[in-house]
Design an enzyme around this catalytic site. Structure first.
Site, PDB file in Angstrom:
ATOM      1  N   CYS A   6       0.826  -1.203   0.000  1.00 16.43           N
ATOM      2  CA  CYS A   6       0.000   0.000   0.000  1.00 16.43           C
ATOM      3  C   CYS A   6       0.867   1.262   0.000  1.00 16.43           C
ATOM      4  CB  CYS A   6      -0.871  -0.040   1.255  1.00 16.43           C
ATOM      5  SG  CYS A   6      -2.380   0.883   1.078  1.00 16.43           S
ATOM      6  N   ASP A 130      -6.157  -2.888  11.144  1.00 14.96           N
ATOM      7  CA  ASP A 130      -4.978  -2.020  11.169  1.00 14.96           C
ATOM      8  C   ASP A 130      -4.772  -1.504  12.590  1.00 14.96           C
ATOM      9  OD1 ASP A 130      -2.798  -0.596  10.251  1.00 14.96           O
ATOM     10  OD2 ASP A 130      -3.963   0.846   9.079  1.00 14.96           O
TER      11      ASP A 130
HETATM   12  O1  LIG Z   1      -0.728   4.982   4.561  1.00 13.97           O
HETATM   13  C1  LIG Z   1      -1.279   6.069   4.755  1.00 13.97           C
HETATM   14  O2  LIG Z   1      -0.644   7.134   4.725  1.00 13.97           O
HETATM   15  C2  LIG Z   1      -2.752   6.118   5.000  1.00 13.97           C
HETATM   16  C3  LIG Z   1      -3.346   7.346   5.204  1.00 13.97           C
HETATM   17  C4  LIG Z   1      -4.702   7.444   5.442  1.00 13.97           C
HETATM   18  C5  LIG Z   1      -5.482   6.302   5.462  1.00 13.97           C
HETATM   19  C6  LIG Z   1      -4.893   5.055   5.241  1.00 13.97           C
HETATM   20  C7  LIG Z   1      -3.542   4.942   5.028  1.00 13.97           C
HETATM   21  N1  LIG Z   1      -2.938   3.696   4.852  1.00 13.97           N
HETATM   22  C8  LIG Z   1      -3.715   2.506   4.817  1.00 13.97           C
HETATM   23  C9  LIG Z   1      -3.033   1.208   4.635  1.00 13.97           C
HETATM   24  O3  LIG Z   1      -3.678   0.287   4.119  1.00 13.97           O
HETATM   25  C10 LIG Z   1      -1.659   0.921   5.170  1.00 13.97           C
HETATM   26  O4  LIG Z   1      -1.083  -0.024   4.354  1.00 13.97           O
HETATM   27  C11 LIG Z   1      -1.841   0.354   6.589  1.00 13.97           C
HETATM   28  O5  LIG Z   1      -2.233   1.402   7.430  1.00 13.97           O
HETATM   29  C12 LIG Z   1      -0.563  -0.303   7.144  1.00 13.97           C
HETATM   30  O6  LIG Z   1       0.470   0.630   7.234  1.00 13.97           O
HETATM   31  P1  LIG Z   1       1.870   0.220   7.932  1.00 13.97           P
HETATM   32  O7  LIG Z   1       1.641   0.089   9.397  1.00 13.97           O
HETATM   33  O8  LIG Z   1       2.794   1.346   7.597  1.00 13.97           O
HETATM   34  O9  LIG Z   1       2.323  -1.061   7.286  1.00 13.97           O
END
Ligand SMILES: O=C(O)c1ccccc1NCC(=O)[C@H](O)[C@H](O)COP(=O)(O)O
Length: 209
Positions: A6, A130
């Site tokens: 993502c 999440d």
């Molecule tokens: O990633 C972002 O900046 C974000 C911003 C606003 C809403 C959702 C967002 N991300 C969503 C996702 O699916 C990410 O992959 C998920 O939060 C996991 O992130 P991480 O902990 O960095 O792997």
């Protein structure tokens, strides 16, 4: 297994990441995110991808009109709802866009969040769990309390997100056996700039499992 990477912002990285093995790419359509990408730029990434790659637009508390507008410009296969969207909103989205996958993301602050997740099972195609963060909607790099998720077996497929990295992903998979995983900051150099060496390492450890 479904592997969603993502926060893609660069066409060459999207292409390379799918060649390394990602089944699904996520595009952040939330303007406050450092990973925000415009619909036109999403389409520029999509044009380099095989048709089989799933392409998910990530929204948070967006209007139906905003989502519709994005869909006219970018050939997405699914919508991830990362805010406080209701089941009624999910139903409306389904009516309007029956061909799209709807993923409801739940940010797990307390154990009650898992009960909330269950209330969506007849209204969406998939769930995503999440980490909760008071200031950030996603991409936090924080892991969930995996032990508290061991009984989570929803009647729809679910993805585990939140702080996954090439180093901890196998532990999470073996403990929770989700239908898919979602990674963002754990395979990045900086927000929106993916680290292909980390992505390669991810698929190496997954292939050895
Ligand atoms: O990633 C972002 O900046 C974000 C911003 C606003 C809403 C959702 C967002 N991300 C969503 C996702 O699916 C990410 O992959 C998920 O939060 C996991 O992130 P991480 O902990 O960095 O792997």
């Amino acid at each position: 297994m479904r592997v969603k990477i993502c926060g893609i912002t660069k066409p060459d990285q999207g292409k390379a990441i799918t060649e390394l093995g990602a089944t699904t790419l996520g595009f952040i359509c939330v303007q406050s995110s450092p990973r925000f990408i415009t619909p036109q730029d999403i389409q520029a990434v999509i044009e380099l991808l095989p048709i089989t790659v799933e392409r998910i637009g990530v929204f948070a508390n967006a209007s139906l009109e905003e989502i519709r507008q994005t869909l006219t410009e970018a050939e997405l296969t699914g919508i991830q709802l990362h805010g406080n969207e209701t089941v009624e909103f999910c139903d409306r989205l389904r009516q309007l866009f029956p061909h799209l996958e709807i993923i409801k993301a739940i940010r797990v602050k307390t154990p009650e969040a898992l009960l909330l997740a269950e209330t969506y099972i007849h209204h969406v195609d998939s769930l995503l769990l999440d980490a909760y963060h008071p200031q950030q909607l996603g991409g936090t790099g924080h892991t969930l309390d995996w032990n508290s998720l061991q009984q989570f077996r929803p009647a729809v497929p679910w993805l585990l997100a939140g702080g996954l990295t090439p180093d901890n992903v196998l532990e999470a998979l073996n403990l929770l056996k989700p239908d898919g995983i979602d990674l963002s900051s754990g395979v990045e150099q900086s927000p929106g700039d993916k680290d292909l060496a980390k992505v390669r390492q991810l698929f190496k450890v997954l292939s050895e499992n």
